[in-house]
Scaffold this motif. Structure first.
Motif, PDB file in Angstrom:
ATOM      1  N   PRO A  30      50.090  47.075  33.308  1.00 37.46           N
ATOM      2  CA  PRO A  30      51.427  47.069  32.673  1.00 37.46           C
ATOM      3  C   PRO A  30      51.657  45.781  31.886  1.00 37.46           C
ATOM      4  O   PRO A  30      51.259  44.691  32.321  1.00 37.46           O
ATOM      5  N   ILE A  31      52.314  45.925  30.757  1.00 37.59           N
ATOM      6  CA  ILE A  31      52.605  44.738  29.943  1.00 37.59           C
ATOM      7  C   ILE A  31      53.479  43.757  30.718  1.00 37.59           C
ATOM      8  O   ILE A  31      53.344  42.539  30.585  1.00 37.59           O
ATOM      9  N   THR A  32      54.345  44.290  31.572  1.00 39.39           N
ATOM     10  CA  THR A  32      55.191  43.395  32.382  1.00 39.39           C
ATOM     11  C   THR A  32      54.344  42.510  33.300  1.00 39.39           C
ATOM     12  O   THR A  32      54.699  41.357  33.555  1.00 39.39           O
ATOM     13  N   GLU A  33      53.244  43.052  33.792  1.00 39.78           N
ATOM     14  CA  GLU A  33      52.348  42.249  34.641  1.00 39.78           C
ATOM     15  C   GLU A  33      51.689  41.130  33.833  1.00 39.78           C
ATOM     16  O   GLU A  33      51.531  39.997  34.317  1.00 39.78           O
ATOM     17  N   ILE A  34      51.320  41.450  32.603  1.00 39.30           N
ATOM     18  CA  ILE A  34      50.708  40.433  31.735  1.00 39.30           C
ATOM     19  C   ILE A  34      51.737  39.360  31.383  1.00 39.30           C
ATOM     20  O   ILE A  34      51.427  38.164  31.357  1.00 39.30           O
ATOM     21  N   GLU A  35      52.978  39.783  31.123  1.00 43.20           N
ATOM     22  CA  GLU A  35      54.036  38.817  30.814  1.00 43.20           C
ATOM     23  C   GLU A  35      54.228  37.845  31.975  1.00 43.20           C
ATOM     24  O   GLU A  35      54.371  36.629  31.784  1.00 43.20           O
ATOM     25  N   LYS A  36      54.242  38.381  33.183  1.00 45.06           N
ATOM     26  CA  LYS A  36      54.424  37.530  34.359  1.00 45.06           C
ATOM     27  C   LYS A  36      53.255  36.566  34.528  1.00 45.06           C
ATOM     28  O   LYS A  36      53.437  35.388  34.826  1.00 45.06           O
ATOM     29  N   ALA A  37      52.034  37.070  34.328  1.00 42.96           N
ATOM     30  CA  ALA A  37      50.847  36.228  34.503  1.00 42.96           C
ATOM     31  C   ALA A  37      50.801  35.092  33.482  1.00 42.96           C
ATOM     32  O   ALA A  37      50.386  33.975  33.791  1.00 42.96           O
ATOM     33  N   LEU A  38      51.221  35.403  32.250  1.00 46.07           N
ATOM     34  CA  LEU A  38      51.146  34.402  31.180  1.00 46.07           C
ATOM     35  C   LEU A  38      52.422  33.576  31.047  1.00 46.07           C
ATOM     36  O   LEU A  38      52.446  32.596  30.285  1.00 46.07           O
ATOM     37  N   GLY A  39      53.476  33.992  31.726  1.00 46.71           N
ATOM     38  CA  GLY A  39      54.754  33.280  31.588  1.00 46.71           C
ATOM     39  C   GLY A  39      55.335  33.423  30.203  1.00 46.71           C
ATOM     40  O   GLY A  39      55.938  32.495  29.663  1.00 46.71           O
TER      41      GLY A  39
END
Length: 329
Positions: free
Chosen positions: A211-220
């Protein structure tokens, strides 16, 4: 000590023996003890004992233990005889019922890598960590085949110009090994890119729908719209990824993206990526950094009749297999 986080049993408190050149000092990294001391962190030794240590995720370590305290917490260092350590790592790093010649090749590589790290880390309080930062070590071995493979190759290491080599290895290359300068920022004359066959590996091909939301969280980083490949390494792996967002685009190294998402979440940097709805779909090959010996390829070679010497000379061309005592290690 961080009681309740890690179950520890230290017994038979005796003066700890020192193994010297025949020992290896392992910084235990486990749940609640996942940190590595910072380079300039001042550590104070609190105690040393001989006995066993049981953690939340292992059946137990044996040997000598030192407890150190730094500004950010406690550290435990387990000192064990080198050959016992090699058995433990080969057990943790190899598959169950691995082919015997592949186990022997792994034993030589583990021993060589440990001595290389010991040589490089002369100013550290430890030689290696027990995690994949160096080599996975979960305590002593109980597999007879591993014990025999280590015993049959006892003391053997790979050298180049008379010194232990940086014997990097990984799980699955995906068809070709990576150049070390693409991962570690420097080249070695004995680490080149070679073709491999690792079709037996469960990571030969893989797909991750993230999920893009997971990538957003990982990258801040918020408001990510899409990821795309910006550049490739000389061997064709992904070097940089463009993270297009609103209003800006971020360029991140693929190896850093792996680190932030999790090593298993994104198994390698050999992938393609496309957007499907709210997901980014990665399709790739291999598992690990891709440098040096590919463990699944070594298994494939052993099953086809290659000896451990054949395997080692293929992945580390130009090196010599010697008894470590003959070169002073």
């Amino acid at each position: 000590m961080r009681a309740g986080i890690l179950a520890i049993v230290l017994c038979a408190a005796l003066a700890a023996p020192l193994y010297g050149a025949d020992g290896i000092r392992v910084l235990i990294m486990d749940k609640g003890f996942g940190k590595v001391p910072a380079g300039k962190e001042t550590l104070t030794k609190l105690d040393e004992v001989q006995g066993s240590l049981i953690t939340a995720s292992t059946s137990g370590y044996r040997g000598s233990f030192e407890v150190w305290r730094g500004p950010d917490g406690l550290y435990i260092i387990n000192e064990v005889p080198l050959e016992e350590y090699v058995e433990g790592v080969v057990t943790a790093e190899s598959g169950k019922d691995w082919a015997y010649e592949a186990l022997k090749a792994q034993a030589v590589v583990v021993r060589t890598y440990a001595l290389y790290q010991k040589m490089q880390g002369a100013k550290r309080t430890y030689d290696v960590t027990s995690s994949v930062l160096h080599q996975l070590f979960k305590g002593q071995n109980s597999d007879p085949a591993v014990a025999a493979a280590v015993r049959e190759t006892r003391g053997q290491i790979l050298v180049y110009d008379g010194e232990p080599i940086a014997a990097y290895y990984h799980s699955t290359s995906g068809g070709r090994t990576e150049l070390p300068e693409e991962v570690f920022g420097r080249s070695y004359p004995y680490l080149t890119s070679v073709k491999t066959d690792c079709s037996l590996s469960p990571y030969s091909f893989w797909t991750r729908r993230i999920p893009i939301t997971e990538i957003e969280k990982a990258l801040g980083k918020n408001n990510i719209l899409e990821l795309s490949i910006k550049s490739n390494t000389a061997t064709g792996r992904v070097k940089e990824v463009a993270v297009r967002g609103n209003p800006s685009t971020l360029v991140i190294e693929a190896k850093e993206l792996r680190k932030k998402l999790g090593w298993k979440r994104l198994p390698s940097t050999d992938f393609t990526v496309k957007k499907e709805g709210d997901l980014m779909v990665f399709e790739g090959r291999g598992y690990g950094h891709g440098v040096g010996l590919c463990q699944w390829s070594a298994l494939e070679m052993a099953l086809k009749g290659k000896s451990y010497k054949d395997i080692l000379s293929y992945f580390y061309p130009g090196t010599e297999l010697v008894d470590r005592a003959s070169v002073g290690f």
